[in-house]
Design a protein around this motif. Structure first.
Motif, PDB file in Angstrom:
ATOM      1  N   ASP A 274       9.951   8.283   1.271  1.00 39.80           N
ATOM      2  CA  ASP A 274       8.531   7.969   1.105  1.00 39.80           C
ATOM      3  C   ASP A 274       7.886   8.791  -0.002  1.00 39.80           C
ATOM      4  O   ASP A 274       8.566   9.526  -0.732  1.00 39.80           O
ATOM      5  N   ALA A 275       6.578   8.666  -0.121  1.00 46.20           N
ATOM      6  CA  ALA A 275       5.847   9.323  -1.207  1.00 46.20           C
ATOM      7  C   ALA A 275       6.025  10.838  -1.181  1.00 46.20           C
ATOM      8  O   ALA A 275       6.030  11.492  -2.227  1.00 46.20           O
TER       9      ALA A 275
ATOM     10  N   TRP B 188       9.171   3.001   5.285  1.00 44.47           N
ATOM     11  CA  TRP B 188       7.779   2.621   5.071  1.00 44.47           C
ATOM     12  C   TRP B 188       7.618   1.116   4.870  1.00 44.47           C
ATOM     13  O   TRP B 188       6.580   0.642   4.427  1.00 44.47           O
TER      14      TRP B 188
ATOM     15  N   SER C 269       1.936   6.619  -6.837  1.00 41.50           N
ATOM     16  CA  SER C 269       0.900   7.571  -7.253  1.00 41.50           C
ATOM     17  C   SER C 269       1.384   9.014  -7.186  1.00 41.50           C
ATOM     18  O   SER C 269       0.746   9.905  -7.730  1.00 41.50           O
ATOM     19  N   SER C 270       2.525   9.244  -6.533  1.00 41.14           N
ATOM     20  CA  SER C 270       2.985  10.634  -6.426  1.00 41.14           C
ATOM     21  C   SER C 270       4.197  10.936  -7.314  1.00 41.14           C
ATOM     22  O   SER C 270       4.804  11.997  -7.198  1.00 41.14           O
TER      23      SER C 270
ATOM     24  N   ALA D  11       0.847  -1.206   0.000  1.00 35.92           N
ATOM     25  CA  ALA D  11       0.000   0.000   0.000  1.00 35.92           C
ATOM     26  C   ALA D  11       0.879   1.251   0.000  1.00 35.92           C
ATOM     27  O   ALA D  11       0.584   2.245  -0.678  1.00 35.92           O
ATOM     28  N   LYS D  12       1.980   1.182   0.741  1.00 33.24           N
ATOM     29  CA  LYS D  12       2.899   2.329   0.794  1.00 33.24           C
ATOM     30  C   LYS D  12       3.619   2.503  -0.547  1.00 33.24           C
ATOM     31  O   LYS D  12       3.856   3.627  -0.997  1.00 33.24           O
TER      32      LYS D  12
ATOM     33  N   GLU E 171       1.295   4.074  -2.872  1.00 32.49           N
ATOM     34  CA  GLU E 171       1.173   5.499  -2.534  1.00 32.49           C
ATOM     35  C   GLU E 171       2.343   6.279  -3.143  1.00 32.49           C
ATOM     36  O   GLU E 171       2.179   7.360  -3.703  1.00 32.49           O
ATOM     37  N   LYS E 172       3.529   5.694  -3.041  1.00 33.51           N
ATOM     38  CA  LYS E 172       4.692   6.366  -3.620  1.00 33.51           C
ATOM     39  C   LYS E 172       4.563   6.430  -5.146  1.00 33.51           C
ATOM     40  O   LYS E 172       4.846   7.463  -5.767  1.00 33.51           O
TER      41      LYS E 172
END
Ligand SMILES: [Zn+2]
Length: 698
Positions: A548-549, A556, A432-433, A425-426, A429-430
């Motif tokens: 991280d993201a 993470w 997606s950014s 999930a992390k 998230e990364k």
């Protein structure tokens, strides 16, 4: 004003920060106004090296020696030119970019432009560098004031003030000092101080017993001696001073971290208060240093590798003043040498290019001047480059490729078997950014504060150094500008920046063999597609995975997932450490780990994206008798087609991080069943890693 060639390769740029950029919201990213620059690009002789089936050496089996199959025939017919230390697809694009730049710079120099326009600045800078008569007549005078200031020091307690003044004018010499996003708060820039002060390429050159390093040290002594003699020192004194310089830098080297240690971002980040810093170096006041720079006292800054700074501090106490003066004087002359008269330029070439990198001839004068122009105002010059040499349709096609790569990476992340849902999930998230940047900046940097004149080359370089340094210092304590670029558009390269989680592709890399709007998908996905994947996967390599993201250094990962990642990474490091580049000299798989994780994941994702682009029911056109899958891999190897001088190859093995191209051509494909299937390779073939040897990470 130090001149060092940068390795041509895909750079990982976590610590990449010296390029500066501020918002200039009213400046649109468009070509400059009339009068218009008239440039004839038909004069550009160097063509890109596109994949060509006629270059294949069909006497070599693709499953045994894939690099040889794709590249050996071309390399045998195209030796490294005398003014270069590498030659192949990547360097040829670099040469082409230079030739395009040359036409632009010549046209700018020949025209008459409004004062302060980019054409005027580029034209006058170039003309000043080509005016060898004026440079010859100027002699050492451009740096005389600096040499006088060094000679005027009366006690070692004067040195910190001298250092502060030198950095304030953009002439840093002892440690690195720059602004960059805070590793713990990626929205704000802080100051980073780090180790520096070495003339040789890496600490190992000073400390290790290897024969070529010993020769480099002997050659360095000879270089320092000859340079000082050129500057007017008698030979006997110069010889003694050369030993002082080597001893001085050897102390710095001993207190420095090696490249491998510096791969851990934690070694590059050590936030301290000014009071902590001042206590650590009682002989060097950071409070005074910030004041000398005209920068408001920060709450904290990063003082990384404390041992280096403790040693620097000890040297302020125990190295005699005249030895300090000897070293400072050498660094001042050595740094300026490429921009001084012919004898200094030649001396610089003899040591740094010929001895250390095996370059046989100097570059022609215009190439040297373009190097300086790019170092001084690369992004400004880039405005003219983009207007002449970047077709707008390239951007649209690139956006489509990036979109497909993004989609393919997401599917891979979702389906990773070894990773827990929590870490996944992390990772998503990364993903997606990610911010892609293509071609050139949306907002150009403002160069209005830089004055460029036609009458002094060294004067222009110093003005630009001061201007750029001030620009960078002004960022300390301010919000990070996410519009800024760390490379100029005319640079043949690409990068990932962890603190912004961005992937960046300058205009000049968007040419064959990487990219061609008219080429079949296989070539584009095996070229720039794999490069896009490579840059994305830097976000998930040994270093990038520690951010991280939001671009902050943070863990993470679950411990279990991290352990699995490390185990797979170790297998990949071992794979590359098995590649023998020269008799007895192997690739350092740990030093290149981030690049090799990025290559492995990047090609995997690019291949998935090619399949997505083809869609269901796709019919292979079989171009020149080759399938799309074969062409995908053959173009990947074409991208890494390269030959080195022996000295350049040795230096690259030491300084890294990129594995030499011949190993990048084969390293990732040999782990991929799609490669084996494309060429009908069997288990046991050299290009097939199977069972426990096969590495899969992303
Ligand atoms: Zn890279």
């Amino acid at each position: 004003m130090t001149f060092r060639a940068k390795p041509l390769a895909l750079a990982l740029s976590i610590s990449f920060a010296l390029a500066a950029c501020q918002p200039a919201a009213d400046q649109a990213a468009t070509a400059p106004e009339a009068p218009k620059l008239q440039v004839d690009l038909s004069q550009v002789a160097q063509q890109p090296i596109a994949f060509n089936a006629a270059d294949l050496d069909t006497s070599i089996e693709a499953c045994q020696d894939f690099n040889g199959f794709v590249n050996s025939k071309w390399l045998a017919a195209n030796p490294v030119p005398g003014d270069r230390t590498t030659w192949g697809a990547f360097p040829a694009l670099g040469e082409r970019s230079l030739q395009v730049q040359h036409e632009i710079a010549k046209a700018a120099a020949a025209g008459s432009w409004p004062a302060g326009s980019m054409e005027q600045k580029v034209g006058d800078f170039f003309a000043s560098g080509m005016d060898e008569a004026a440079i010859e007549a100027a002699g050492l005078s451009p740096i005389q004031a600096e040499l006088d200031a060094i000679a005027a020091l009366t006690a070692t307690s004067d040195i910190p003030g001298f250092i502060g003044d030198a950095y304030a004018s953009g002439q840093g010499m002892l440690f690195s000092f720059f602004a960059m996003a805070d590793y713990n708060d990626s929205t704000t820039n802080i100051a980073y101080a780090g180790q520096g002060g070495l003339s040789l390429p890496e600490r190992a050159y000073y400390l290790e017993d290897r024969e070529d390093y010993k020769q480099a040290r002997a050659a360095f002594l000879d270089h320092v001696t000859k340079l000082l003699v050129l500057a007017g020192t008698d030979e006997e004194t110069a010889k003694a001073q050369a030993q002082v310089v080597l001893d001085f830098e050897t102390r710095l080297a001993k207190a420095s971290l090696g490249r491998l240690e510096l791969r851990d971002p934690a070694t590059r980040y050590n936030p301290v208060t000014l009071a902590d810093a001042d206590a650590m170096t009682p002989n060097f006041s950071w409070t005074a240093f910030f004041a000398d720079l005209g920068v408001a006292a920060p709450e904290k800054f990063s003082l990384a590798n404390p041992n280096f700074f403790k040693e620097f501090d000890a040297m302020l106490a125990d190295v005699p003043l005249e030895q300090w003066q000897t070293w400072l004087r050498f660094r001042a002359i050595d740094g300026a040498a490429p921009y001084l008269s012919k004898a200094f330029v030649e001396r610089n070439f003899e040591f740094y290019a010929k001895t250390l990198r095996g370059q046989q001839q100097q570059q022609e004068r215009w190439k040297q001047v373009l190097g300086a122009l790019n170092g001084s105002m690369g992004e400004g010059f880039g405005q003219l480059y983009v207007a002449q040499a970047f077709p707008p349709e390239s951007k649209a096609k690139m956006e489509e490729l990036v979109g497909n790569l993004m989609a393919a990476l997401k599917v891979r992340l979702e389906n990773l078997e070894w990773m827990s849902e929590e870490t996944k999930a992390k990772a998503i998230e990364k993903w997606s950014s990610f911010t892609p940047k293509i071609g050139y900046p949306d907002v150009w940097r403002d160069w209005s504060g830089l004055e460029v004149k036609r009458d002094s080359y060294a004067g222009n370089l110093m003005a630009a150094a001061a201007f750029n340094y001030r620009y960078m210092l002004d960022k300390i304590g301010k919000p990070v500008d996410r519009n800024e670029w760390g490379m100029s558009p005319q640079t043949v390269n690409a990068y990932y920046r962890a603190t912004a989680n961005e992937i960046v592709f300058p205009a000049a890399i968007l040419q064959p063999p990487f990219f061609d709007v008219n080429a079949d998908d296989a070539l584009n996905y095996g070229g720039i597609g794999a490069v896009i994947g490579h840059e994305m996967l830097h976000g998930f390599d040994d270093q990038g995975s520690k951010f991280d993201a939001a671009g902050n250094m943070a863990n993470w990962w679950t411990d279990e997932d991290r352990a699995k990642f490390e185990a797979a990474a170790t297998k990949l490091a071992d794979q590359y450490s098995g590649y023998e580049a020269l008799p007895g000299l192997f690739v350092n798989g740990r030093l290149g780990l981030g690049e090799n994780i990025a290559d492995l994941g990047g090609t995997t994702v690019a291949y998935d994206a090619l399949k997505r682009a083809q869609g269901e029911g796709y019919t292979d056109p079989m171009i020149d008798g080759f399938s799309q899958d074969q062409r995908f891999y053959m173009n990947w190897a074409t991208v890494w087609r390269i030959a080195f001088t022996e000295a350049q190859l040795k230096q690259q093995l030491t300084v890294g991080p990129h594995s030499p191209g011949m190993f990048r051509a084969i390293g990732a494909p040999s782990n991929q069943p799609a490669f084996a299937a494309a060429f009908g390779c069997k288990e046991g073939d050299k290009m097939v890693r199977s069972g426990d040897d096969r590495v899969v990470i992303w």
